[in-house]
Design a protein around this motif. Structure first.
Motif, PDB file in Angstrom:
ATOM      1  N   VAL A 152       0.760  -1.139  -0.063  1.00  0.00           N
ATOM      2  CA  VAL A 152       0.209  -0.037  -0.066  1.00  0.00           C
ATOM      3  C   VAL A 152       0.999   1.235   0.116  1.00  0.00           C
ATOM      4  CG1 VAL A 152      -1.903   1.271   1.237  1.00  0.00           C
ATOM      5  CG2 VAL A 152      -1.999  -1.060   1.203  1.00  0.00           C
ATOM      6  N   TYR A 153       0.806   2.077  -0.885  1.00  0.00           N
ATOM      7  CA  TYR A 153       1.471   3.397  -1.058  1.00  0.00           C
ATOM      8  C   TYR A 153       0.612   4.551  -0.613  1.00  0.00           C
ATOM      9  CZ  TYR A 153       3.465   7.334  -3.350  1.00  0.00           C
ATOM     10  OH  TYR A 153       4.018   8.618  -3.619  1.00  0.00           O
ATOM     11  N   SER A 154      -0.760   4.329  -0.718  1.00  0.00           N
ATOM     12  CA  SER A 154      -1.459   5.599  -0.099  1.00  0.00           C
ATOM     13  C   SER A 154      -3.102   4.945  -0.312  1.00  0.00           C
ATOM     14  CB  SER A 154      -1.702   6.539  -1.131  1.00  0.00           C
ATOM     15  OG  SER A 154      -2.396   7.474  -0.859  1.00  0.00           O
ATOM     16  N   TYR A 155      -3.895   5.544   0.619  1.00  0.00           N
ATOM     17  CA  TYR A 155      -5.186   5.069   0.577  1.00  0.00           C
ATOM     18  C   TYR A 155      -6.182   6.065   1.199  1.00  0.00           C
ATOM     19  CZ  TYR A 155      -4.965   4.121   5.799  1.00  0.00           C
ATOM     20  OH  TYR A 155      -4.861   4.257   6.954  1.00  0.00           O
ATOM     21  N   SER A 156      -7.578   5.914   0.986  1.00  0.00           N
ATOM     22  CA  SER A 156      -8.420   6.506   1.815  1.00  0.00           C
ATOM     23  C   SER A 156      -9.813   5.786   1.722  1.00  0.00           C
ATOM     24  CB  SER A 156      -9.036   7.677   0.596  1.00  0.00           C
ATOM     25  OG  SER A 156      -9.878   8.498   1.060  1.00  0.00           O
ATOM     26  N   VAL A 196      -3.768   3.119  -3.673  1.00  0.00           N
ATOM     27  CA  VAL A 196      -2.844   3.063  -4.826  1.00  0.00           C
ATOM     28  C   VAL A 196      -1.822   2.032  -4.239  1.00  0.00           C
ATOM     29  CG1 VAL A 196      -1.104   4.338  -5.981  1.00  0.00           C
ATOM     30  CG2 VAL A 196      -3.167   5.368  -5.388  1.00  0.00           C
ATOM     31  N   VAL A 197      -1.426   1.013  -4.904  1.00  0.00           N
ATOM     32  CA  VAL A 197      -0.469   0.106  -4.511  1.00  0.00           C
ATOM     33  C   VAL A 197       0.912   0.035  -5.426  1.00  0.00           C
ATOM     34  CG1 VAL A 197      -2.168  -1.427  -3.366  1.00  0.00           C
ATOM     35  CG2 VAL A 197      -1.455  -1.934  -5.783  1.00  0.00           C
ATOM     36  N   ASP A 198       2.135  -0.141  -4.766  1.00  0.00           N
ATOM     37  CA  ASP A 198       3.158  -0.472  -5.645  1.00  0.00           C
ATOM     38  C   ASP A 198       3.239  -2.015  -5.840  1.00  0.00           C
ATOM     39  OD1 ASP A 198       4.513   1.883  -5.712  1.00  0.00           O
ATOM     40  OD2 ASP A 198       4.988   1.714  -3.621  1.00  0.00           O
ATOM     41  N   LEU A 199       3.477  -2.396  -7.002  1.00  0.00           N
ATOM     42  CA  LEU A 199       3.201  -3.680  -7.612  1.00  0.00           C
ATOM     43  C   LEU A 199       4.694  -4.131  -7.522  1.00  0.00           C
ATOM     44  CD1 LEU A 199       1.231  -3.255 -10.877  1.00  0.00           C
ATOM     45  CD2 LEU A 199       0.210  -3.853  -8.766  1.00  0.00           C
ATOM     46  N   ALA A 200       4.820  -5.455  -6.816  1.00  0.00           N
ATOM     47  CA  ALA A 200       6.099  -5.958  -6.507  1.00  0.00           C
ATOM     48  C   ALA A 200       6.289  -6.661  -8.176  1.00  0.00           C
ATOM     49  CB  ALA A 200       5.731  -7.211  -5.526  1.00  0.00           C
ATOM     50  N   GLY A 201       7.762  -6.586  -8.468  1.00  0.00           N
ATOM     51  CA  GLY A 201       8.205  -7.243  -9.493  1.00  0.00           C
ATOM     52  C   GLY A 201       8.113  -6.146 -10.907  1.00  0.00           C
ATOM     53  N   ASP A 213     -10.969  -4.659   8.103  1.00  0.00           N
ATOM     54  CA  ASP A 213     -11.507  -3.245   8.719  1.00  0.00           C
ATOM     55  C   ASP A 213     -10.666  -2.253   8.234  1.00  0.00           C
ATOM     56  OD1 ASP A 213     -11.860  -1.440  10.742  1.00  0.00           O
ATOM     57  OD2 ASP A 213     -11.486  -2.843  12.218  1.00  0.00           O
ATOM     58  N   PRO A 214     -11.114  -0.878   7.871  1.00  0.00           N
ATOM     59  CA  PRO A 214     -10.374  -0.213   7.187  1.00  0.00           C
ATOM     60  C   PRO A 214      -9.451   0.440   8.435  1.00  0.00           C
ATOM     61  CG  PRO A 214     -12.851   0.153   6.581  1.00  0.00           C
ATOM     62  CD  PRO A 214     -12.561  -1.159   7.624  1.00  0.00           C
ATOM     63  N   GLY A 215      -9.830   0.552   9.589  1.00  0.00           N
ATOM     64  CA  GLY A 215      -8.875   0.871  10.835  1.00  0.00           C
ATOM     65  C   GLY A 215      -7.699   0.193  10.780  1.00  0.00           C
ATOM     66  N   THR A 216      -7.322  -1.035  10.247  1.00  0.00           N
ATOM     67  CA  THR A 216      -6.157  -1.552  10.070  1.00  0.00           C
ATOM     68  C   THR A 216      -5.270  -1.492   9.166  1.00  0.00           C
ATOM     69  OG1 THR A 216      -7.072  -3.620   9.106  1.00  0.00           O
ATOM     70  CG2 THR A 216      -7.343  -3.260  11.674  1.00  0.00           C
ATOM     71  N   VAL A 217      -5.897  -0.717   8.035  1.00  0.00           N
ATOM     72  CA  VAL A 217      -4.989  -0.608   6.704  1.00  0.00           C
ATOM     73  C   VAL A 217      -4.084   0.550   7.104  1.00  0.00           C
ATOM     74  CG1 VAL A 217      -4.857   0.240   4.443  1.00  0.00           C
ATOM     75  CG2 VAL A 217      -6.988  -0.828   5.490  1.00  0.00           C
ATOM     76  N   GLU A 218      -2.579   0.306   6.400  1.00  0.00           N
ATOM     77  CA  GLU A 218      -1.544   1.006   6.754  1.00  0.00           C
ATOM     78  C   GLU A 218      -0.725   1.251   5.668  1.00  0.00           C
ATOM     79  OE1 GLU A 218       0.653  -1.106   9.763  1.00  0.00           O
ATOM     80  OE2 GLU A 218      -0.492  -0.274  11.405  1.00  0.00           O
ATOM     81  N   ILE A 219      -0.097   2.184   5.547  1.00  0.00           N
ATOM     82  CA  ILE A 219       0.774   2.733   4.141  1.00  0.00           C
ATOM     83  C   ILE A 219       1.836   1.524   4.547  1.00  0.00           C
ATOM     84  CG2 ILE A 219       2.620   3.998   3.419  1.00  0.00           C
ATOM     85  CD1 ILE A 219      -0.251   5.415   3.127  1.00  0.00           C
TER      86      ILE A 219
END
Length: 143
Positions: free
Chosen positions: A71-75, A92-97, A111-117
């Protein structure tokens, strides 16, 4: 008890493709995540474009990815027009590889409260209109 994030109902999501984006969507329909890489200079690009932004080459290799991302950024979005009870985590996610390639997506089943950069996520696919599949992401187990 927490409410988990989801996606818009599949029948409300429509896509259009062109020669630059269709390989991405065809792969997603097969539950595969791919990204375009310039065959001339090796630059990854997302979203897919007709030419490389670095060297302007039109030669593309479609690279199949592991489906892992960070996770690069989220809302957190509470409600959506016509669907006031939806709880979405737009990200917005950074794609591995695929260095430099980022994808706009949803983080689902969390649970949205657990999402982190920096949180590690893995691709999943959600059916949408016209038989297409939408890449979404779920928290990687043991994150």
């Amino acid at each position: 008890m927490s409410t988990l994030s989801t996606v818009r109902p599949g029948d409300t999501v429509r896509i259009t493709t062109d020669t630059s984006t269709e390989p991405f969507w065809r792969a997603a329909k097969e539950r595969r995540l791919v990204a375009p890489r310039c065959a001339a200079c090796g630059t990854f690009r997302m979203p897919p474009t007709p030419f490389c932004p670095e060297c302007r080459s039109t030669d593309i290799d479609w690279v199949e990815l592991s489906g892992e991302a960070e996770v690069y950024s989220y809302s957190v979005v509470h409600g959506f027009p016509g669907h006031p009870d939806l709880l979405l985590v737009a990200a917005v996610v950074d794609l591995a590889g695929a260095p430099g390639a980022r994808l706009v997506t949803n983080i689902v089943g969390i649970d949205p409260g657990t999402v982190e950069i920096g949180m590690r996520v893995t691709v999943d696919f959600s059916p949408i209109s016209d038989g297409w599949m939408l890449p979404v992401f779920r928290a990687t187990e043991g994150r």
